[in-house]
Design a protein around this motif. Structure first.
Motif, short mmCIF file in Angstrom:
data_model
loop_
_atom_site.label_atom_id
_atom_site.label_comp_id
_atom_site.label_asym_id
_atom_site.label_seq_id
_atom_site.Cartn_x
_atom_site.Cartn_y
_atom_site.Cartn_z
N LYS A 36 -2.61 -10.03 7.44
CA LYS A 36 -1.89 -10.19 6.16
C LYS A 36 -1.79 -11.65 5.71
N CYS A 260 7.91 2.88 5.35
CA CYS A 260 8.18 1.53 4.85
C CYS A 260 9.27 1.56 3.78
N GLU A 264 13.07 -0.11 4.21
CA GLU A 264 13.38 -1.21 3.29
C GLU A 264 14.56 -0.84 2.37
N PHE A 290 10.04 -8.49 2.49
CA PHE A 290 10.31 -7.40 3.44
C PHE A 290 11.44 -7.80 4.39
N ASP A 294 7.20 -5.39 9.62
CA ASP A 294 6.30 -6.51 9.91
C ASP A 294 4.84 -6.10 9.68
N CYS A 295 4.49 -4.91 10.14
CA CYS A 295 3.10 -4.44 10.05
C CYS A 295 3.10 -3.01 9.51
N LEU A 314 2.67 -6.83 0.72
CA LEU A 314 2.66 -7.20 2.14
C LEU A 314 1.56 -8.20 2.47
#
Length: 356
Positions: A36, A260, A264, A290, A294-295, A314
């Protein structure tokens, strides 16, 4: 940011790359790994996902279950064919639905499914032309639905699905979705067991995916797009796994845009995840910071969709569009039954350590 144009998220996708059928083996999909930060990519197989996870990380999965929400029936009085898609359960037997053709379904219309095994009366027309239907039947609604309903596959899949379970993750548990959290379709029980044996925590959350997932962005400025709302549940024990991982310096890998959006939505300003349930209409696009994730493990999304905007938030729009160009060149399979992408912070594969 005063506005972003939907056209900024366009790419040209050859029709034949839209996967029409699931692979025989779930975990045999390909995996495009994207850093990313740098935009570097690597081409792997989905089973290699273990090489990018480390002990102490946490994998967040959405355990919603797709209901066979597509019902084919007739109008009781005229015998005219009708198709109903269950969207949201309002009360016990009252559902908000999508009907086609809609003009034949004014309030008072009675619909019959499975030769009268299930009947429904249209009670009112609500926003966006959806209908409320009161169902009547004998026995258990879920069992009748299982018998009569079909999986509500997205509009771009034209093939008939032979096995209902293939549009369901292996960990699907709570009924309520009109679409599958498709990033999870690549996992087998064996692969999940292997990940847990490595010392990676697995946290279960639930977000019931609505059909709004497929709703195109029709406004030129993406900030004018009206996001649909979806219901989520995060248990205390699962929120603790995620918060403990963060506190101990581990990384949070969300499986799918649904996981996600759930974490969030439920995160405080302080980056702590709050347990609870509620409705979310979070819209994540470039510029978003975010708090938990993280991933991300995700599939390849439609051009100009809110999901392409989310992955661009991201990894950056240029990195995403470049990776998508590469995926198209390499003939990756797109959308629900397609291949996967891992957006991560480190492309160096961890050499497999023997698992005792």
């Amino acid at each position: 940011m005063s506005g972003m144009n939907v056209k900024d998220f366009y790419f040209d996708l050859p029709q034949e790359l839209i996967a029409q059928d699931p692979l025989a083996d779930r975990s045999a999909s390909r995996l495009l790994v994207l850093n990313k930060y740098t935009g570097e990519t690597a081409h792997r197989g989905f089973r290699n996902i273990t090489e990018y996870l480390r002990p102490g990380d946490c994998l967040v999965i959405n355990d919603t279950k797709v209901i066979p929400a597509r019902l084919l029936g007739v109008r009781a009085d005229t015998g005219a064919k009708i198709e109903v898609l269950l969207l949201k359960r309002k009360e016990h037997d009252i559902w908000e639905v999508l009907v086609k053709p809609g003009k034949k379904c004014r309030p008072g219309a009675v619909l019959s499914f499975g030769d009268g095994l299930l009947t429904g009366t249209v009670t009112e027309v609500v926003e966006e032309g959806n209908r409320l239907i009161q169902f009547s039947y004998e026995g258990i609604f879920e069992e009748i639905l299982d018998q009569l309903g079909q999986m509500p596959l997205p509009p771009y899949i034209t093939h008939q699905l032979k096995d209902k379970n293939r549009y369901q993750t292996v960990y699907a548990k709570h009924d309520g979705s009109a679409a599958a959290p498709t990033a999870g379709l690549h996992f087998t029980r064996e692969l999940l067991a292997q990940i847990e044996a490595m010392g990676v925590k697995i946290a279960h959350i639930t977000l019931h995916v609505g059909l709004g997932t497929f709703r195109p962005v029709k406004t030129e400025n993406i900030l004018d797009h009206h996001m649909h709302s979806e219901f989520y549940v995060i248990d205390e024990s699962e929120a603790k796994k995620i918060n403990d991982t963060k506190a101990d310096g581990g990384r949070i890998f969300c499986v799918g845009t649904t996981s996600c959006r759930t974490v969030e939505s439920a995160a405080g300003e302080d980056g702590i995840l709050k347990a609870g349930s509620g409705w979310t209409d979070i819209f994540i696009y470039p510029g978003y910071r975010f708090r938990i994730l993280d991933c991300l493990i995700t599939n390849f999304h439609l051009p100009e969709s809110t999901l392409v905007m989310l992955v661009s938030a991201l990894a950056g729009r240029e990195h995403i569009l470049h990776a998508y160009e590469e995926a198209i060149r390499e003939r990756y399979r797109f959308f629900s039954f397609g291949d996967a992408m891992l957006i991560t912070d480190d492309l160096t594969p961890r050499k497999e350590r023997a698992i005792d």
